[in-house]
Design a protein around this motif. Sequence first.
Motif, PDB file in Angstrom:
ATOM      1  N   VAL A  55       0.844  -1.204   0.000  1.00 39.75           N
ATOM      2  CA  VAL A  55       0.000   0.000   0.000  1.00 39.75           C
ATOM      3  C   VAL A  55       0.873   1.245   0.000  1.00 39.75           C
ATOM      4  N   LYS A  59       1.286   4.003  -3.015  1.00 40.34           N
ATOM      5  CA  LYS A  59       0.970   5.417  -2.776  1.00 40.34           C
ATOM      6  C   LYS A  59       2.163   6.314  -3.081  1.00 40.34           C
ATOM      7  N   ASP A  60       3.380   5.766  -2.951  1.00 43.68           N
ATOM      8  CA  ASP A  60       4.593   6.514  -3.309  1.00 43.68           C
ATOM      9  C   ASP A  60       4.820   6.550  -4.816  1.00 43.68           C
ATOM     10  N   LEU A  85      -7.042  -0.326  -3.506  1.00 42.64           N
ATOM     11  CA  LEU A  85      -6.781   1.089  -3.217  1.00 42.64           C
ATOM     12  C   LEU A  85      -7.674   1.989  -4.057  1.00 42.64           C
ATOM     13  N   ARG A  93      -7.181   2.836   2.013  1.00 42.65           N
ATOM     14  CA  ARG A  93      -7.088   4.292   1.852  1.00 42.65           C
ATOM     15  C   ARG A  93      -7.325   4.997   3.193  1.00 42.65           C
ATOM     16  N   SER A  96      -4.417   4.365   5.653  1.00 46.42           N
ATOM     17  CA  SER A  96      -3.231   5.060   5.172  1.00 46.42           C
ATOM     18  C   SER A  96      -3.337   6.561   5.418  1.00 46.42           C
ATOM     19  N   GLU A  97      -4.491   7.129   5.117  1.00 45.66           N
ATOM     20  CA  GLU A  97      -4.691   8.569   5.319  1.00 45.66           C
ATOM     21  C   GLU A  97      -4.635   8.925   6.796  1.00 45.66           C
ATOM     22  N   GLN A 100      -1.048   8.829   7.915  1.00 48.11           N
ATOM     23  CA  GLN A 100      -0.341   9.989   7.372  1.00 48.11           C
ATOM     24  C   GLN A 100      -0.701  11.237   8.177  1.00 48.11           C
TER      25      GLN A 100
END
Length: 113
Positions: A55, A59-60, A85, A93, A96-97, A100
Amino acid sequence: MKENRIISARQEALAERALFGAILTLQSVEECRAFFRDLCTPAELQALADRWAVVGLLKDGLPYREIHRQTGVSLTTIGRVARCLIGGDGGYRLASERLQHQHHSKQRNAEPA
């Protein structure tokens, strides 16, 4: 999924809900680690950790083949994670958000005023 199970879809949904409820009671990474080490085989836990690593790399913006080179995760699994995703249930998502956001909040709080 197991075939030849003698439980109804409703029973399965209740069992899944109970599992997720148990996970929500955990209060730290250490508690989660202990729970998942008890719940999963080492191979299952590694597969989950591998997917989660994918993941971040997706995302990178890394290409599938580079992710495969770095992680050893199959291209099929990388593709599945990518599809989730984009159009899955939103769990990858969301987590991950939130991570972050949590990371950025910690950075802001650590900066001198």
